[in-house]
Design a protein around this motif. Structure first.
Motif, PDB file in Angstrom:
ATOM      1  N   GLU B  53       0.795  -1.126  -0.062  1.00  0.00           N
ATOM      2  CA  GLU B  53       0.018  -0.059  -0.045  1.00  0.00           C
ATOM      3  C   GLU B  53       0.920   1.273   0.019  1.00  0.00           C
ATOM      4  OE1 GLU B  53      -3.016  -0.051  -0.698  1.00  0.00           O
ATOM      5  OE2 GLU B  53      -3.465  -2.200  -0.374  1.00  0.00           O
ATOM      6  N   PHE B  54       2.013   1.236   0.757  1.00  0.00           N
ATOM      7  CA  PHE B  54       3.078   2.320   0.513  1.00  0.00           C
ATOM      8  C   PHE B  54       3.167   2.652  -0.956  1.00  0.00           C
ATOM      9  CE2 PHE B  54       3.835   2.622   5.063  1.00  0.00           C
ATOM     10  CZ  PHE B  54       4.178   3.813   5.217  1.00  0.00           C
ATOM     11  N   ALA B  55       3.376   1.402  -1.677  1.00  0.00           N
ATOM     12  CA  ALA B  55       4.044   1.715  -2.994  1.00  0.00           C
ATOM     13  C   ALA B  55       2.924   2.230  -3.874  1.00  0.00           C
ATOM     14  CB  ALA B  55       4.541   0.278  -3.764  1.00  0.00           C
ATOM     15  N   ASP B  56       1.732   1.847  -3.414  1.00  0.00           N
ATOM     16  CA  ASP B  56       0.433   2.298  -4.274  1.00  0.00           C
ATOM     17  C   ASP B  56       0.145   3.915  -3.992  1.00  0.00           C
ATOM     18  OD1 ASP B  56       0.072  -0.152  -5.583  1.00  0.00           O
ATOM     19  OD2 ASP B  56      -1.595  -0.845  -4.086  1.00  0.00           O
ATOM     20  N   VAL B  57       0.428   4.350  -2.847  1.00  0.00           N
ATOM     21  CA  VAL B  57       0.037   5.711  -2.337  1.00  0.00           C
ATOM     22  C   VAL B  57       1.130   6.505  -3.128  1.00  0.00           C
ATOM     23  CG1 VAL B  57       0.146   7.290  -0.624  1.00  0.00           C
ATOM     24  CG2 VAL B  57      -1.073   5.297  -0.177  1.00  0.00           C
TER      25      VAL B  57
END
Lengths: 102, 102
Positions: B53-57
């Motif tokens: 999710e860090f990558a997605d944000v």
């Protein structure tokens, strides 16, 4: 030029003491608020405010990564290195979706 | 190592066609959803999901910057280059606040 990793380190030097005291949950809440403010700046079409809020969202994202000891650069490149992680292509060849479908 | 600017360019190559078709408002909504999902991953304490999710944000933040023709690296360094923009110090010497006060 600054690498993602270097910027995360800059944020650590400036803010880690406070970020770690605040903790992950409240730092995430702050990130959410900054994303909301970015949306408000978009609505107002205020380019200076928009740039300012982009900086804040990115800063708070790296602050949260520091609290959780996540390497944002590594996590990002693992998922998005030069191709879409879903279809494996660049440019992405997934079907276009305007809105999120969960 | 990848610079913030390079990563924004990678995202442009992979997604700009779709991002520009979707537009700023819906891309911002998607960014908001990703920040919410990061919060859910935090609640579940699922480290793989958290990294994902860090990558997605970060990816959606750069997608939105591409739609708006904002240079995220420049905007960020302009505000946060090596010191807190409020107190001018590193480490930051502003009073500690756990929660946001507007």
């Amino acid at each position: 030029m600054v690498s993602v990793k270097e910027f995360q380190e800059i944020m650590r030097r400036i803010y880690f003491n406070k970020d770690s005291k605040r903790g992950a949950e409240d730092t995430h809440k702050w990130l959410e608020d900054e994303v909301k403010e970015l949306g408000e700046a978009l609505q107002n079409n205020d380019i200076k405010a928009i740039e300012n809020e982009f900086a804040d969202v990115f800063a708070w994202l790296t602050s949260l990564a520091n609290v959780l000891e996540i390497d944002l650069e590594r996590a990002t490149l693992r998922k998005y290195e030069n191709r879409c992680p879903k279809c494996g292509s660049s440019p992405c060849e997934c079907p276009f979706r305007k809105r999120r479908v969960k």
